[in-house]
Scaffold this motif. Structure first.
Motif, PDB file in Angstrom:
ATOM      1  N   GLU A 105       2.224  14.043  36.095  1.00 35.85           N
ATOM      2  CA  GLU A 105       1.708  14.061  37.458  1.00 35.85           C
ATOM      3  C   GLU A 105       0.291  13.494  37.539  1.00 35.85           C
ATOM      4  O   GLU A 105      -0.154  13.073  38.609  1.00 35.85           O
ATOM      5  N   HIS A 106      -0.419  13.481  36.429  1.00 40.99           N
ATOM      6  CA  HIS A 106      -1.810  13.030  36.412  1.00 40.99           C
ATOM      7  C   HIS A 106      -1.970  11.649  35.769  1.00 40.99           C
ATOM      8  O   HIS A 106      -2.950  10.959  36.049  1.00 40.99           O
ATOM      9  N   TRP A 107      -1.038  11.290  34.933  1.00 44.57           N
ATOM     10  CA  TRP A 107      -1.224  10.132  34.060  1.00 44.57           C
ATOM     11  C   TRP A 107      -1.482   8.836  34.824  1.00 44.57           C
ATOM     12  O   TRP A 107      -2.386   8.060  34.476  1.00 44.57           O
ATOM     13  N   SER A 108      -0.730   8.590  35.858  1.00 45.34           N
ATOM     14  CA  SER A 108      -0.834   7.313  36.568  1.00 45.34           C
ATOM     15  C   SER A 108      -2.151   7.161  37.318  1.00 45.34           C
ATOM     16  O   SER A 108      -2.515   6.057  37.737  1.00 45.34           O
ATOM     17  N   HIS A 109      -2.887   8.250  37.485  1.00 43.30           N
ATOM     18  CA  HIS A 109      -4.149   8.199  38.217  1.00 43.30           C
ATOM     19  C   HIS A 109      -5.342   7.871  37.322  1.00 43.30           C
ATOM     20  O   HIS A 109      -6.437   7.615  37.824  1.00 43.30           O
ATOM     21  N   LEU A 110      -5.130   7.892  36.001  1.00 44.96           N
ATOM     22  CA  LEU A 110      -6.221   7.611  35.072  1.00 44.96           C
ATOM     23  C   LEU A 110      -6.602   6.145  35.126  1.00 44.96           C
ATOM     24  O   LEU A 110      -5.739   5.266  35.203  1.00 44.96           O
ATOM     25  N   ARG A 111      -7.898   5.873  35.049  1.00 43.43           N
ATOM     26  CA  ARG A 111      -8.383   4.501  35.087  1.00 43.43           C
ATOM     27  C   ARG A 111      -9.165   4.119  33.830  1.00 43.43           C
ATOM     28  O   ARG A 111      -9.641   2.993  33.721  1.00 43.43           O
ATOM     29  N   CYS A 112      -9.295   5.033  32.893  1.00 48.82           N
ATOM     30  CA  CYS A 112      -9.993   4.725  31.646  1.00 48.82           C
ATOM     31  C   CYS A 112      -8.978   4.662  30.506  1.00 48.82           C
ATOM     32  O   CYS A 112      -7.865   5.182  30.625  1.00 48.82           O
ATOM     33  N   PRO A 113      -9.331   4.027  29.394  1.00 43.82           N
ATOM     34  CA  PRO A 113      -8.434   4.026  28.232  1.00 43.82           C
ATOM     35  C   PRO A 113      -8.194   5.443  27.712  1.00 43.82           C
ATOM     36  O   PRO A 113      -9.087   6.287  27.773  1.00 43.82           O
ATOM     37  N   VAL A 114      -6.993   5.677  27.217  1.00 40.40           N
ATOM     38  CA  VAL A 114      -6.660   6.958  26.595  1.00 40.40           C
ATOM     39  C   VAL A 114      -6.003   6.673  25.251  1.00 40.40           C
ATOM     40  O   VAL A 114      -5.041   5.901  25.175  1.00 40.40           O
ATOM     41  N   GLU A 115      -6.543   7.265  24.205  1.00 40.15           N
ATOM     42  CA  GLU A 115      -5.971   7.133  22.871  1.00 40.15           C
ATOM     43  C   GLU A 115      -5.788   8.524  22.277  1.00 40.15           C
ATOM     44  O   GLU A 115      -6.376   9.501  22.760  1.00 40.15           O
ATOM     45  N   ALA A 116      -4.960   8.609  21.260  1.00 42.29           N
ATOM     46  CA  ALA A 116      -4.700   9.904  20.633  1.00 42.29           C
ATOM     47  C   ALA A 116      -4.593   9.737  19.126  1.00 42.29           C
ATOM     48  O   ALA A 116      -4.049   8.734  18.636  1.00 42.29           O
ATOM     49  N   ILE A 117      -5.124  10.708  18.418  1.00 39.78           N
ATOM     50  CA  ILE A 117      -4.925  10.822  16.970  1.00 39.78           C
ATOM     51  C   ILE A 117      -4.022  12.027  16.757  1.00 39.78           C
ATOM     52  O   ILE A 117      -4.443  13.171  16.954  1.00 39.78           O
ATOM     53  N   ASN A 118      -2.781  11.773  16.388  1.00 38.68           N
ATOM     54  CA  ASN A 118      -1.787  12.844  16.303  1.00 38.68           C
ATOM     55  C   ASN A 118      -1.230  12.979  14.893  1.00 38.68           C
ATOM     56  O   ASN A 118      -1.293  12.052  14.081  1.00 38.68           O
ATOM     57  N   SER A 119      -0.648  14.131  14.631  1.00 34.06           N
ATOM     58  CA  SER A 119      -0.008  14.406  13.350  1.00 34.06           C
ATOM     59  C   SER A 119       1.342  13.701  13.273  1.00 34.06           C
ATOM     60  O   SER A 119       2.208  13.916  14.130  1.00 34.06           O
ATOM     61  N   ALA A 120       1.535  12.879  12.251  1.00 36.23           N
ATOM     62  CA  ALA A 120       2.829  12.223  12.060  1.00 36.23           C
ATOM     63  C   ALA A 120       3.914  13.248  11.756  1.00 36.23           C
ATOM     64  O   ALA A 120       5.056  13.121  12.214  1.00 36.23           O
ATOM     65  N   VAL A 121       3.566  14.289  11.020  1.00 31.51           N
ATOM     66  CA  VAL A 121       4.540  15.315  10.646  1.00 31.51           C
ATOM     67  C   VAL A 121       5.039  16.057  11.879  1.00 31.51           C
ATOM     68  O   VAL A 121       6.256  16.209  12.083  1.00 31.51           O
ATOM     69  N   LEU A 122       4.129  16.512  12.729  1.00 24.78           N
ATOM     70  CA  LEU A 122       4.536  17.268  13.910  1.00 24.78           C
ATOM     71  C   LEU A 122       5.200  16.363  14.947  1.00 24.78           C
ATOM     72  O   LEU A 122       6.117  16.799  15.652  1.00 24.78           O
ATOM     73  N   SER A 123       4.781  15.115  15.032  1.00 24.35           N
ATOM     74  CA  SER A 123       5.394  14.191  15.985  1.00 24.35           C
ATOM     75  C   SER A 123       6.842  13.895  15.623  1.00 24.35           C
ATOM     76  O   SER A 123       7.681  13.685  16.508  1.00 24.35           O
ATOM     77  N   SER A 124       7.142  13.890  14.329  1.00 24.04           N
ATOM     78  CA  SER A 124       8.491  13.525  13.894  1.00 24.04           C
ATOM     79  C   SER A 124       9.542  14.528  14.351  1.00 24.04           C
ATOM     80  O   SER A 124      10.712  14.182  14.493  1.00 24.04           O
ATOM     81  N   GLY A 125       9.142  15.763  14.600  1.00 21.29           N
ATOM     82  CA  GLY A 125      10.110  16.779  15.006  1.00 21.29           C
ATOM     83  C   GLY A 125      10.017  17.169  16.458  1.00 21.29           C
ATOM     84  O   GLY A 125      10.640  18.148  16.877  1.00 21.29           O
ATOM     85  N   ALA A 126       9.259  16.399  17.251  1.00 20.40           N
ATOM     86  CA  ALA A 126       9.015  16.786  18.637  1.00 20.40           C
ATOM     87  C   ALA A 126       9.784  15.894  19.610  1.00 20.40           C
ATOM     88  O   ALA A 126      10.143  14.766  19.300  1.00 20.40           O
ATOM     89  N   GLU A 127      10.016  16.435  20.803  1.00 20.29           N
ATOM     90  CA  GLU A 127      10.511  15.626  21.917  1.00 20.29           C
ATOM     91  C   GLU A 127       9.300  14.924  22.517  1.00 20.29           C
ATOM     92  O   GLU A 127       8.435  15.567  23.121  1.00 20.29           O
ATOM     93  N   LEU A 128       9.226  13.607  22.345  1.00 21.55           N
ATOM     94  CA  LEU A 128       8.018  12.883  22.688  1.00 21.55           C
ATOM     95  C   LEU A 128       8.081  12.283  24.085  1.00 21.55           C
ATOM     96  O   LEU A 128       9.103  11.740  24.499  1.00 21.55           O
ATOM     97  N   LEU A 129       6.967  12.377  24.786  1.00 26.39           N
ATOM     98  CA  LEU A 129       6.810  11.720  26.073  1.00 26.39           C
ATOM     99  C   LEU A 129       6.329  10.290  25.849  1.00 26.39           C
ATOM    100  O   LEU A 129       5.464  10.042  25.003  1.00 26.39           O
ATOM    101  N   MET A 130       6.862   9.368  26.595  1.00 29.60           N
ATOM    102  CA  MET A 130       6.426   7.982  26.538  1.00 29.60           C
ATOM    103  C   MET A 130       5.472   7.746  27.704  1.00 29.60           C
ATOM    104  O   MET A 130       5.910   7.586  28.851  1.00 29.60           O
ATOM    105  N   LEU A 131       4.192   7.743  27.436  1.00 36.13           N
ATOM    106  CA  LEU A 131       3.164   7.628  28.465  1.00 36.13           C
ATOM    107  C   LEU A 131       2.624   6.200  28.465  1.00 36.13           C
ATOM    108  O   LEU A 131       2.041   5.761  27.465  1.00 36.13           O
ATOM    109  N   PRO A 132       2.800   5.464  29.549  1.00 35.85           N
ATOM    110  CA  PRO A 132       2.399   4.057  29.589  1.00 35.85           C
ATOM    111  C   PRO A 132       0.920   3.865  29.268  1.00 35.85           C
ATOM    112  O   PRO A 132       0.063   4.559  29.805  1.00 35.85           O
ATOM    113  N   GLY A 133       0.644   2.939  28.359  1.00 31.12           N
ATOM    114  CA  GLY A 133      -0.734   2.604  28.036  1.00 31.12           C
ATOM    115  C   GLY A 133      -1.385   3.482  26.997  1.00 31.12           C
ATOM    116  O   GLY A 133      -2.502   3.189  26.547  1.00 31.12           O
TER     117      GLY A 133
END
Length: 242
Positions: free
Chosen positions: A172-200
């Protein structure tokens, strides 16, 4: 720098000194420990209200060029603060956040109640068990220290904040962002999660770490974070907040 649920400023212990050589660093501490009375007003536990605190500090410091670094639940707080700061926010950097649909998409009522039940029944034991599952064993004793700190938080306030997170929806908030957004995430935890595909969103995965990469492998984390800051900010230095 905004900690996650039941965290505190100490989660950035391996970053503050180094980052302060280049930027003005501000850290937040949103949670009370268990020696509090338990009678706190939880009306300020929403993501939006916590974001307003971040914005108020930026305003008080007259910061015109802001980087928001948010770990876990601190990521949603950073997003809402970035929306309020508008062009003053140059970058949001999330740490193991944003992409797990079971935390950052609004939960149905039955699922939310199921997720809260264990914490309501035995806050301390449930917290310690959760931390043990999501933290690697790279640093001896780290999981126990984090678990002890997080489980010492005042349960009523902690559960109010967790409910606020479960009511929040990143899409609900993502499309309103106007600055770059990056993330440093755990590969281990990401591999077992239902991931959201957030544009950009640019996601950098760290191997062999869990939910606290800045504590589990600070050397690799800091190098990656510096690279992300350099890429997005270039030579901008004056009056930065991280």
């Amino acid at each position: 720098m905004i900690h996650g649920w039941c965290g505190n400023a100490e989660v950035w212990a391996q970053q503050i000194h180094g980052f302060a050589e280049r930027y003005r660093v501000v850290v937040f501490d949103f949670f009370a420990d268990d020696d509090a009375s338990g009678d706190e007003d939880c009306s300020g536990c929403s993501i939006g209200h916590l974001a307003q605190t971040v914005v108020a500090v930026a305003d008080a410091l007259k910061a015109q060029a802001v980087v928001l670094v948010g770990h876990s639940m601190g990521g949603p707080i950073a997003i809402e603060a970035a929306l309020e700061l508008e062009g003053r926010c140059l970058l949001v950097l999330g740490i193991d956040t944003f992409t797990d649909a079971t935390f950052y998409r609004r939960l149905a009522l039955d699922e939310r109640e199921h997720r809260l039940a264990g914490f309501r029944a035995d806050f301390k034991s449930t917290m310690i068990s959760m931390v043990r599952r999501i933290t690697s064993d790279r640093v001896e004793g780290l999981s126990s220290r984090i678990g002890a700190s997080m489980s010492a938080k005042e349960p009523r306030t902690a559960l109010a904040m967790l409910e606020a997170l479960f009511d929040w929806d990143i899409e609900e908030h993502w499309s309103h962002l106007r600055c770059p957004v990056e993330a440093i995430n755990s590969a281990v935890l990401s591999s077992g999660a239902e991931l959201l595909m957030l544009p950009g969103l640019s996601v950098h995965l760290m191997e062999a770490v869990g939910h606290f990469p800045m504590l589990e492998d600070p050397e690799s984390f800091n190098a990656l974070a510096y690279d992300i800051l350099e890429h997005n900010l270039g030579d901008v230095r004056t009056d930065h907040m991280s």
